[in-house]
Design a protein around this motif. Structure first.
Motif, PDB file in Angstrom:
ATOM      1  N   ASN A  77       0.858  -1.180   0.000  1.00 54.20           N
ATOM      2  CA  ASN A  77       0.000   0.000   0.000  1.00 54.20           C
ATOM      3  C   ASN A  77       0.899   1.236   0.000  1.00 54.20           C
ATOM      4  OD1 ASN A  77      -2.956  -1.038   0.514  1.00 54.20           O
ATOM      5  ND2 ASN A  77      -1.629  -2.242   1.857  1.00 54.20           N
ATOM      6  N   GLU A  78       0.362   2.318  -0.490  1.00 55.34           N
ATOM      7  CA  GLU A  78       1.145   3.549  -0.630  1.00 55.34           C
ATOM      8  C   GLU A  78       0.299   4.727  -0.172  1.00 55.34           C
ATOM      9  OE1 GLU A  78       2.700   6.305  -4.312  1.00 55.34           O
ATOM     10  OE2 GLU A  78       2.935   4.124  -4.510  1.00 55.34           O
ATOM     11  N   THR A  79       0.976   5.666   0.511  1.00 61.42           N
ATOM     12  CA  THR A  79       0.315   6.895   0.921  1.00 61.42           C
ATOM     13  C   THR A  79       1.283   8.043   0.752  1.00 61.42           C
ATOM     14  OG1 THR A  79      -0.819   8.043   2.718  1.00 61.42           O
ATOM     15  CG2 THR A  79       1.008   6.584   3.333  1.00 61.42           C
ATOM     16  N   GLU A  80       0.787   9.155   0.238  1.00 60.84           N
ATOM     17  CA  GLU A  80       1.613  10.339   0.015  1.00 60.84           C
ATOM     18  C   GLU A  80       1.588  11.224   1.251  1.00 60.84           C
ATOM     19  OE1 GLU A  80       0.505  12.423  -3.431  1.00 60.84           O
ATOM     20  OE2 GLU A  80       1.003  10.776  -4.818  1.00 60.84           O
ATOM     21  N   LEU A  81       2.738  11.807   1.552  1.00 62.93           N
ATOM     22  CA  LEU A  81       2.872  12.706   2.698  1.00 62.93           C
ATOM     23  C   LEU A  81       2.903  14.141   2.210  1.00 62.93           C
ATOM     24  CD1 LEU A  81       5.580  10.794   4.792  1.00 62.93           C
ATOM     25  CD2 LEU A  81       3.106  10.818   5.130  1.00 62.93           C
ATOM     26  N   GLU A 126      -4.921   6.154   5.169  1.00 63.52           N
ATOM     27  CA  GLU A 126      -5.157   7.387   5.930  1.00 63.52           C
ATOM     28  C   GLU A 126      -4.570   7.285   7.322  1.00 63.52           C
ATOM     29  OE1 GLU A 126      -8.928  10.185   7.380  1.00 63.52           O
ATOM     30  OE2 GLU A 126      -9.254   8.401   6.105  1.00 63.52           O
ATOM     31  N   ARG A 127      -4.755   6.119   7.997  1.00 67.73           N
ATOM     32  CA  ARG A 127      -4.195   5.950   9.332  1.00 67.73           C
ATOM     33  C   ARG A 127      -2.680   6.058   9.310  1.00 67.73           C
ATOM     34  NH1 ARG A 127      -8.876   6.403   9.543  1.00 67.73           N
ATOM     35  NH2 ARG A 127     -10.426   5.154  10.719  1.00 67.73           N
ATOM     36  N   GLU A 166       4.683   2.151  16.586  1.00 67.73           N
ATOM     37  CA  GLU A 166       3.269   2.275  16.299  1.00 67.73           C
ATOM     38  C   GLU A 166       2.874   1.433  15.089  1.00 67.73           C
ATOM     39  OE1 GLU A 166       2.063   6.271  15.970  1.00 67.73           O
ATOM     40  OE2 GLU A 166       2.879   6.873  17.930  1.00 67.73           O
ATOM     41  N   MET A 167       3.704   1.388  14.086  1.00 64.00           N
ATOM     42  CA  MET A 167       3.408   0.583  12.908  1.00 64.00           C
ATOM     43  C   MET A 167       3.396  -0.903  13.275  1.00 64.00           C
ATOM     44  SD  MET A 167       2.850   2.575  10.322  1.00 64.00           S
ATOM     45  CE  MET A 167       3.115   1.564   8.898  1.00 64.00           C
ATOM     46  N   GLU A 168       4.276  -1.304  14.190  1.00 64.93           N
ATOM     47  CA  GLU A 168       4.295  -2.698  14.620  1.00 64.93           C
ATOM     48  C   GLU A 168       3.000  -3.046  15.355  1.00 64.93           C
ATOM     49  OE1 GLU A 168       7.101  -5.689  17.312  1.00 64.93           O
ATOM     50  OE2 GLU A 168       7.706  -3.610  16.928  1.00 64.93           O
TER      51      GLU A 168
END
Length: 501
Positions: A77-81, A126-127, A166-168
């Motif tokens: 998955n990909e999200t732009e910052l 989004e999260r 947090e990602m873990e």
């Protein structure tokens, strides 16, 4: 009938079992995990009594109505910052980047992601964006603009480390985090770069000037080398052109030279033919004039010698006869004197008579020998005179043949004297080709052949002297032959005294 019913029931039972098996069998795709709930299971790595089972990469049986099966995607998955930040210096910046993440492959991560995102997988990006945005603002607030520009990897590393825990907990892992751009609305970065840009511009101008100078020097050197190369090329071209002109001139002269060589060969062959013709004429003169004259002279000389020998033999025989007669007479006288034993007076008289007879015999023999020698000398003189007269007559009748004979005998010397004019010539250029060569050889041979005209003039003068001053016997006033000057050296004159005999 019963068997058929049993068989049909068995087939129906098998089909029902196959249908039930297909309904109960579930297979997990490589990029997904099956979450089976509805019974108490113990999964490795999970707490006891979690109430669901995780299956990845294989198939499993699920009881319909008792257990529920849910699928959790394991794809990237990909999200732009796009985060508005403020640095430690209070300068607002806009950080642009991208985060690539996915659900972890272990059961713990799948279980954590299943409990949080199983029904909300679309909200996962989004999260993650919210988590990274908060940590990124916190990290940028502790850095300066210079630190962010000079060490962007430090910003990336700190952000990943801050979000890792947090990602873990969310059951996610970060495959990649990239900071694409740092925007500066206030122009601080641009002003920060101005001194360096000015220095770089200055160095660039200096470098450009130095490059221009070096380029100018290189261009001048190149132009000099080009001029030198052009000069060398023109020199070489001139040399090649000279060689081509020389070759062309040689080619143009090849024809005239070949014609001249051919004409020279013709002249040589004609000279040989002339020599052969002169030799033939000489042989003809030998056969027609000289040999008959020599034969006649030889005949007369032989006859004179034979007559002389005959006379000498006769004289010798007569003298021998006289000697024998005197000896016989002396013997007879001596015998008579001895027999008669006459006185000394008789013997003296006989001796005197014998002596007188011997003297007379010797005188007769000497006279006979003198007569024979005189006859022989006279015969030789007459034969030589006849030969000379024959040669003179031949010269008077065919003086051209005699002169041609003499010229033929001396023709090699005449040609050699004419060709000696070219002995010191190293290189001759003839402008009119084969005609010039033929004309040159003709003049050279003409220079050597002027003797023919001189000989003819001399013969004409001698013939005039014969007509005006000679006597009736064909003798000049000085007593020599009128043709003695033009005759061959072998035709010598012999004067004969008729009174000698």
């Amino acid at each position: 009938m019963v068997v058929g019913v049993v068989a049909g029931a068995a087939v129906a039972a098998v089909l029902v079992l196959i249908g039930l098996f297909k309904l109960m069998w579930r297979v997990a795709e490589p990029n997904e995990a099956l979450v089976i709930s509805g019974s108490k299971h113990r999964t490795e790595g999970l707490e006891e009594g979690m109430g669901f089972r995780i299956v990845t990469g294989r198939g499993t049986l699920v009881l319909p109505g008792v257990q529920a099966v849910r699928r959790l995607s394991l794809d990237l998955n990909e999200t732009e910052l796009r985060v508005d930040c403020v640095t430690h210096q209070g300068i607002p910046l806009k950080v642009r980047g991208v985060v690539i993440f996915k659900v972890g492959d272990d059961y713990v991560s799948i279980a954590n992601a299943a409990r949080r995102f199983l029904d909300q997988q679309k909200l996962m990006a989004e999260r993650v964006h919210n988590v990274f945005a908060g940590h990124l603002r916190s990290i940028v607030g502790g850095l300066t603009v210079e630190d962010m520009i000079r060490d962007r990897e430090k910003l990336t590393g700190q952000t990943r480390a801050a979000c890792g825990t947090e990602m873990e907990k969310l059951g996610l892992i970060v495959d990649s985090l990239q900071i694409h751009e740092i925007e500066d609305p206030t122009g601080y970065i641009a002003n920060l770069a101005m001194p360096h840009a000015a220095a770089v511009q200055r160095d660039a101008r200096i470098a450009q000037a130095e490059a221009n100078r070096l380029a100018t020097e290189a261009e001048q050197q190149a132009a000099a080398r080009m001029a030198e190369a052009t000069r060398d090329s023109e020199i070489l071209q001139a040399g090649y052109q000279a060689e081509r002109d020389k070759a062309a001139a040689k080619a143009r002269q090849a024809g005239p030279l070949a014609d001249a060589a051919a004409r020279q060969e013709v002249v040589v062959q004609e000279t040989r033919v002339a020599e052969l013709e002169a030799h033939r004429r000489e042989q003809q003169l030998q056969a027609d004039v000289r040999k008959p004259a020599d034969a006649r002279a030889y005949e007369k000389r032989t006859l004179a010698e034979a007559e002389r020998d005959a006379r000498i033999s006769a004289a010798q025989a007569k003298a021998r006869e006289t000697e024998l007669a005197a000896a016989a007479e002396a013997t007879r006288v001596k015998t008579a004197a001895a027999a008669e034993a006459e006185a000394t007076t008789s013997r003296g008289a006989a001796t005197a008579q014998a002596t007188r007879a011997t003297g007379e015999a010797e005188a007769a023999a000497a006279q006979a020998r003198g007569l024979a020698e005189a006859e022989a000398a006279r015969a030789r003189g007459l034969a030589e005179a006849e030969a000379i007269k024959a040669r003179a007559a031949a010269l008077a009748e065919n003086q051209e043949a005699v002169v041609a004979q003499q010229l033929a005998e001396n023709w090699p010397e005449i040609v050699r004297a004419g060709a000696s004019a070219f002995g010191s010539v190293d290189h001759m250029v003839l402008l009119n080709g084969a005609d010039g060569m033929a004309e040159t050889f003709t003049k050279a041979l003409a220079m050597g052949g002027t003797g023919l005209g001189l000989a003819r003039q001399l013969l004409a003068q001698l013939n005039g002297n014969d007509n005006g001053k000679g006597d009736g016997n064909g003798q000049a006033p000085n007593g020599t032959s009128p043709h003695s000057g033009a005759a061959a050296p072998a035709a010598q004159q012999v004067a004969v005294d008729p009174d000698r005999s």
